[in-house]
Design a protein around this motif. Structure first.
Motif, short mmCIF file in Angstrom:
data_model
loop_
_atom_site.label_atom_id
_atom_site.label_comp_id
_atom_site.label_asym_id
_atom_site.label_seq_id
_atom_site.Cartn_x
_atom_site.Cartn_y
_atom_site.Cartn_z
N LYS A 1 51.01 40.08 34.69
CA LYS A 1 50.60 38.68 34.85
C LYS A 1 50.97 38.16 36.23
O LYS A 1 50.16 37.54 36.93
CB LYS A 1 51.26 37.80 33.79
CG LYS A 1 50.68 37.84 32.40
CD LYS A 1 51.64 37.11 31.46
CE LYS A 1 51.01 36.80 30.13
NZ LYS A 1 50.20 35.60 30.15
N ARG A 2 52.22 38.40 36.62
CA ARG A 2 52.70 37.86 37.90
C ARG A 2 51.95 38.48 39.07
O ARG A 2 51.68 37.82 40.07
CB ARG A 2 54.20 38.09 38.02
CG ARG A 2 55.01 37.34 36.95
CD ARG A 2 56.47 37.23 37.35
NE ARG A 2 57.29 36.66 36.29
CZ ARG A 2 57.37 35.37 35.98
NH1 ARG A 2 56.61 34.50 36.62
NH2 ARG A 2 58.16 34.96 35.00
N GLU A 3 51.60 39.75 38.94
CA GLU A 3 50.86 40.42 40.01
C GLU A 3 49.43 39.88 40.13
O GLU A 3 48.88 39.80 41.23
CB GLU A 3 50.82 41.93 39.75
CG GLU A 3 52.17 42.62 39.92
CD GLU A 3 52.13 44.07 39.45
OE1 GLU A 3 51.08 44.49 38.91
OE2 GLU A 3 53.16 44.78 39.62
N LEU A 4 48.83 39.52 38.99
CA LEU A 4 47.43 39.13 38.99
C LEU A 4 47.20 37.66 39.34
O LEU A 4 46.09 37.31 39.77
CB LEU A 4 46.80 39.41 37.62
CG LEU A 4 46.68 40.89 37.21
CD1 LEU A 4 45.99 40.98 35.86
CD2 LEU A 4 45.92 41.69 38.26
N VAL A 5 48.21 36.84 39.16
CA VAL A 5 48.02 35.41 39.39
C VAL A 5 47.50 35.13 40.79
O VAL A 5 46.55 34.36 40.99
CB VAL A 5 49.33 34.63 39.12
CG1 VAL A 5 49.25 33.24 39.72
CG2 VAL A 5 49.58 34.53 37.63
N GLY A 6 48.10 35.78 41.80
CA GLY A 6 47.68 35.53 43.17
C GLY A 6 46.30 36.08 43.47
O GLY A 6 45.61 35.59 44.38
N ALA A 7 45.86 37.09 42.71
CA ALA A 7 44.57 37.73 42.98
C ALA A 7 43.43 37.10 42.20
O ALA A 7 42.27 37.46 42.42
CB ALA A 7 44.67 39.22 42.64
N ALA A 8 43.74 36.20 41.27
CA ALA A 8 42.71 35.63 40.39
C ALA A 8 42.45 34.17 40.75
O ALA A 8 43.29 33.31 40.49
CB ALA A 8 43.16 35.75 38.93
N PRO A 9 41.30 33.88 41.34
CA PRO A 9 41.02 32.49 41.72
C PRO A 9 40.67 31.59 40.55
O PRO A 9 40.74 30.38 40.66
CB PRO A 9 39.82 32.63 42.67
CG PRO A 9 39.12 33.88 42.20
CD PRO A 9 40.23 34.80 41.73
N ASP A 10 40.28 32.18 39.41
CA ASP A 10 39.88 31.36 38.27
C ASP A 10 40.17 32.09 36.97
O ASP A 10 40.56 33.27 36.96
CB ASP A 10 38.39 30.99 38.35
CG ASP A 10 37.50 32.22 38.50
OD1 ASP A 10 37.70 33.20 37.75
OD2 ASP A 10 36.61 32.21 39.38
N SER A 11 39.97 31.39 35.87
CA SER A 11 40.31 31.93 34.55
C SER A 11 39.51 33.19 34.21
O SER A 11 40.05 34.15 33.67
CB SER A 11 40.06 30.87 33.48
OG SER A 11 40.83 29.73 33.70
N ALA A 12 38.22 33.17 34.52
CA ALA A 12 37.38 34.31 34.16
C ALA A 12 37.84 35.57 34.88
O ALA A 12 37.93 36.65 34.28
CB ALA A 12 35.92 34.00 34.48
#
Length: 400
Positions: free
Chosen positions: A361-372
């Motif tokens: 989760k922590r790794e992906l938060v910065g790479a994900a601009p939106d919920s989808a």
């Protein structure tokens, strides 16, 4: 109330004696709310000449009348206090009339109204699930004692008796979606009420009327909140009330259902349905009336084997801007339904997998601009987690 009022936003307002609830109700009325005072309605339905008073007299005799033919509340209280059967007979007379009169007042409210029902005993009589939102105003005991003795002329013993007869602050907070503290002056209270009106009640009413759900973006992880299960319980009770007399299975799923796991501040709820046709029928409108409108588009779970409709679901959200929700309608017993439950329970039981998921989760938060995008990036990990969870289920004898 919910389920009977269409797009009218119903807000339950309560608070202990001396907390400032009446001042808050008056401020909401100034801002444009339609305020219904439950105490006033209760007096109205037993006023002289009313059918309610006539039935009370027929049940308890004319000794409950004063010299002017009005209800002698002290005399009636002396009869029902400490007598549960007598109290139930009284409630059977008054409660239906109060509900009916309240419904009349709600029906008479103008279009797009925000209706605030001021109910002193809202928590005590279990009314919280009947509202779209419950607001509690609270104040420290010392503040309440000072107000009751100074402004109402009560002695200390009487103030203590009145406070002890009501629910305590912890029980009210458990029922509250919003808690406003009122230990300061009216200026401070009005500022808090004005902010609640502007930032939550007005947009909630607009979303409810438009059947529009809140979409929480961008993706932000919140630290574990011990109040998430209690928030789920309030939402589930509201959904259950909206769908009564049906008694569907409702489960807290997703990351907020796993203690100690950081998560997006979105409560995931799974509502079991018999079929997708049921999910697409009147049930969808009842949920929307209760503040949980359908999110647009067609939705599937991951993983989704080619050609398998068993992973299909319907997704609703929340019209409340202060409490994002994902409400997943899945067919009971389907793979997606089981998947939500087994992965939740596996993560609850396995600290190593819980830690691995948190790291992802922590790794992906910065790479994900939106919920989808955030959801899509998690799919490969959950494909593997599904297999681990099913292996764990077989080993432990887990059942949904």
């Amino acid at each position: 109330m919910i389920g009977l009022t269409g797009a009218v936003l119903m807000v339950g307002l309560t608070g202990g004696i001396g907390s400032g609830k009446s001042a808050m109700a008056a401020r909401l009325a100034e801002l444009g709310a339609v305020v219904i005072d439950a105490d006033q309605v209760a007096r109205e339905v037993v006023a002289p000449g009313s059918a309610g008073l006539a039935e009370i007299v027929a049940t308890f005799s004319e000794r409950v009348l004063d010299a002017h033919g009005a209800l002698d509340r002290a005399a009636l209280g002396a009869i029902v206090f400490g007598d549960a059967a007598a109290r139930r007979r009284l409630e059977a007379i008054t409660h239906p009339r109060v509900r009916a009169r309240t419904a009349e007042l709600v029906a008479a409210a103008p279009p797009h109204a925000i209706v605030v029902n001021d109910v002193p005993l809202l928590v005590e009589v279990g009314l919280a699930p009947t509202y779209h939102l419950v607001v509690v105003v609270q104040a420290a005991l010392a503040t309440r004692f000072a107000r009751l003795t100074r402004k109402r002329g009560m002695d200390r013993a009487e103030a203590e008796r009145r406070i002890a007869a009501q629910a305590d602050d912890a029980r009210r907070r458990a029922a509250a979606d919003v808690v406003l503290s009122n230990d300061g002056d009216l200026t401070e209270l009005y500022a808090a009420v004005d902010a609640l009106w502007r930032d939550r009640l007005v947009p909630y009413e607009e979303n409810l009327r438009a059947r529009r759900a809140v979409r929480p973006d961008p993706v932000v992880l919140a630290e574990p909140d011990p109040d998430w299960p209690q928030q789920y319980a309030r939402l589930a009770a509201r959904i259950r009330h909206a769908l009564a007399p049906a008694e569907p299975r409702i489960d807290h799923v997703g990351s907020t259902a796993v203690p100690g796991l950081a998560a997006r501040d979105v409560i995931d709820i799974q509502l079991s349905v018999a079929s997708l046709e049921e999910a697409d029928g009147p049930l969808a409108e009842r949920l929307a009336d209760a503040g949980f409108p359908r999110l647009p588009g067609q939705w599937w779970d991951n993983p989704r084997p080619a050609g398998s409709g068993w992973w299909e679901k319907r997704l609703h959200g929340s019209a409340d801007p202060g409490r994002p929700v994902h409400l997943h309608l899945r067919v009971a017993g389907s793979p997606g339904w089981r998947y939500a439950l087994v992965t939740r329970d596996h993560l609850r039981a396995d600290p190593d997998q819980r830690a691995a998921y948190l790291q992802l989760k922590r790794e992906l938060v910065g790479a994900a601009p939106d919920s989808a995008t955030y959801g899509t990036l998690k799919h490969p990990w959950f494909d593997e987690e599904h297999l681990r969870a099913e292996e764990w289920a077989g080993r432990t004898g887990w059942q949904p």
